[in-house]
Design a protein around this motif. Structure first.
Motif, mmCIF file in Angstrom:
data_model
loop_
_atom_site.group_PDB
_atom_site.id
_atom_site.type_symbol
_atom_site.label_atom_id
_atom_site.label_comp_id
_atom_site.label_asym_id
_atom_site.label_seq_id
_atom_site.Cartn_x
_atom_site.Cartn_y
_atom_site.Cartn_z
ATOM 1 N N SER A 229 0.425 1.613 2.816
ATOM 2 C CA SER A 229 0.403 1.015 4.320
ATOM 3 C C SER A 229 1.878 1.083 4.907
ATOM 4 O O SER A 229 2.100 1.361 6.092
ATOM 5 C CB SER A 229 -0.098 -0.281 4.263
ATOM 6 N N PHE A 230 2.709 0.707 4.040
ATOM 7 C CA PHE A 230 4.184 0.868 4.453
ATOM 8 C C PHE A 230 4.731 2.124 4.681
ATOM 9 O O PHE A 230 5.165 2.322 5.924
ATOM 10 C CB PHE A 230 5.066 0.148 3.359
ATOM 11 N N LEU A 231 4.519 3.063 4.012
ATOM 12 C CA LEU A 231 4.792 4.430 4.299
ATOM 13 C C LEU A 231 4.214 4.966 5.808
ATOM 14 O O LEU A 231 4.789 5.703 6.644
ATOM 15 C CB LEU A 231 4.354 5.477 3.181
ATOM 16 N N VAL B 230 5.729 2.873 8.808
ATOM 17 C CA VAL B 230 7.305 3.608 8.831
ATOM 18 C C VAL B 230 7.053 4.987 9.785
ATOM 19 O O VAL B 230 7.779 5.230 10.758
ATOM 20 C CB VAL B 230 7.901 3.669 7.815
ATOM 21 N N ALA B 231 6.256 6.010 9.179
ATOM 22 C CA ALA B 231 5.992 7.192 9.552
ATOM 23 C C ALA B 231 5.562 7.148 11.177
ATOM 24 O O ALA B 231 6.042 8.005 11.966
ATOM 25 C CB ALA B 231 4.917 7.997 8.870
ATOM 26 N N VAL B 232 4.461 6.316 11.512
ATOM 27 C CA VAL B 232 4.096 6.411 12.614
ATOM 28 C C VAL B 232 5.141 5.800 13.868
ATOM 29 O O VAL B 232 5.315 6.138 14.976
ATOM 30 C CB VAL B 232 2.869 5.664 12.989
ATOM 31 N N LEU C 273 6.927 11.346 5.037
ATOM 32 C CA LEU C 273 6.160 10.110 4.543
ATOM 33 C C LEU C 273 4.717 10.221 4.625
ATOM 34 O O LEU C 273 4.274 9.488 3.746
ATOM 35 C CB LEU C 273 6.582 8.948 5.654
ATOM 36 N N VAL C 274 4.086 11.048 5.628
ATOM 37 C CA VAL C 274 2.767 11.225 5.668
ATOM 38 C C VAL C 274 2.426 12.030 4.550
ATOM 39 O O VAL C 274 0.961 11.924 4.367
ATOM 40 C CB VAL C 274 2.430 11.513 7.002
ATOM 41 N N THR C 275 2.930 12.784 3.927
ATOM 42 C CA THR C 275 2.897 13.389 2.734
ATOM 43 C C THR C 275 2.676 12.740 1.631
ATOM 44 O O THR C 275 1.896 13.084 0.610
ATOM 45 C CB THR C 275 3.731 14.835 2.731
ATOM 46 N N ILE C 276 3.369 11.792 1.335
ATOM 47 C CA ILE C 276 3.327 10.795 0.135
ATOM 48 C C ILE C 276 2.275 9.785 0.432
ATOM 49 O O ILE C 276 1.614 9.474 -0.258
ATOM 50 C CB ILE C 276 4.687 10.282 0.324
#
Length: 286
Positions: A11-13, A16-18, A224-227
């Protein structure tokens, strides 16, 4: 982050990505570069930046991780590249609102694909959140929807499907690092754009805006969205990206005084509230 649960990490990643992505529409409005020029630089600059970073961190293990990604890597490279291209071509061939509503289908498509291929059936709270946020997106863009070019609408749907496949692929390969595959995907995007680009020249404020956009709104979020899907289900990751629907227009409003519509404010408030409640319930459960 080692003391956080998988739900908290994912959720954090995703959040932050968005947050990094939200000024994207503002930067696009401020730049004077043609569409394919933007596609090229949004592929080439992140490719160079993330490749250099990964070579510094992983050295030659970068190539080992790339080859070890196997068929997951091939699927991700393909869909990642196609999604980056179809989004641009869709907007060129239909109303922007049509494209954005199609993309709002991504969480629903992720939930369906995740249920079929990963046997991860979303709970009732997630289905409700997906339904509410999609209807809110339709409400925001309803007045702008048109019976436009069916070709552009189809490409918008392909973009949403590609986003869903990307997230499900990452989720299914949780033990593999697909960042090298994403880097290769960005290279393919840049190469494809080279066939259509009119000029590579950046002048005046574009010398700052384009690199800044490519780093802040593209390179950092795609890492970030790949992780993130390695920690939470694909549909939950894509839910977060609907936040851009409301936050993006507010950046434009604050900087160039283009006021968002009442529908954007109302529908966006529903999206933010829905995702906040859903995230709270998920984090509380974890």
């Amino acid at each position: 982050m080692n003391n956080l649960s998988d739900q908290q990490k994912g959720s954090f990643l995703a959040f932050v990505a968005v947050m990094f992505i939200t000024p994207d529409s503002l930067f696009i409005r401020l730049s004077n570069v043609d569409t394919w020029g933007l596609v090229f630089y949004r592929g080439f600059i992140p490719f160079c930046l993330v490749l250099i970073g990964m070579l510094i961190v992983y050295k030659l293990n970068f190539f080992k991780m790339l080859f070890n990604s196997g068929y997951h890597g091939l699927i991700f490279i393909t869909t990642f590249s196609i999604t980056n291209i179809t989004f641009v071509v869709s907007i060129q061939n239909t109303n922007v609102a049509n494209t954005l509503v199609m993309i709002a289908l991504a969480p629903m498509l992720s939930a369906i694909l995740g249920g079929i291929f990963l046997k991860e059936i979303p709970d009732r709270k997630t289905w409700i959140a997906i339904g509410v946020t999609f209807l809110a997106a339709v409400y925001i863009f309803f007045d702008s929807l048109q019976l436009g070019n069916i070709y552009g609408d189809i490409l918008g749907f392909i973009t949403a499907l590609g986003l869903a496949i990307n997230a499900v692929t990452i989720r299914s390969a949780k033990k593999k690092n697909l960042l090298p595959a994403a880097v290769v995907g960005k290279l393919f995007v840049a190469i494809f754009a080279m066939f259509f680009i009119e000029t590579y020249t950046l002048i005046e404020r574009d010398l700052i805006i384009v690199p800044l956009m490519s780093i802040m709104c593209v390179a950092i979020p795609f890492v970030l969205v790949t992780i993130a899907p390695r920690f939470i289900p694909a549909e939950e990751v894509n839910l977060f990206f609907l936040l851009e629907t409301i936050i993006g227009p507010f950046w434009v409003w604050m900087v160039i005084k283009e006021q968002p519509s009442l529908e954007t404010i109302q529908g966006g408030s529903i999206i933010i509230l829905t995702i906040a409640i859903h995230s709270y319930l998920k984090l509380k459960k974890s």
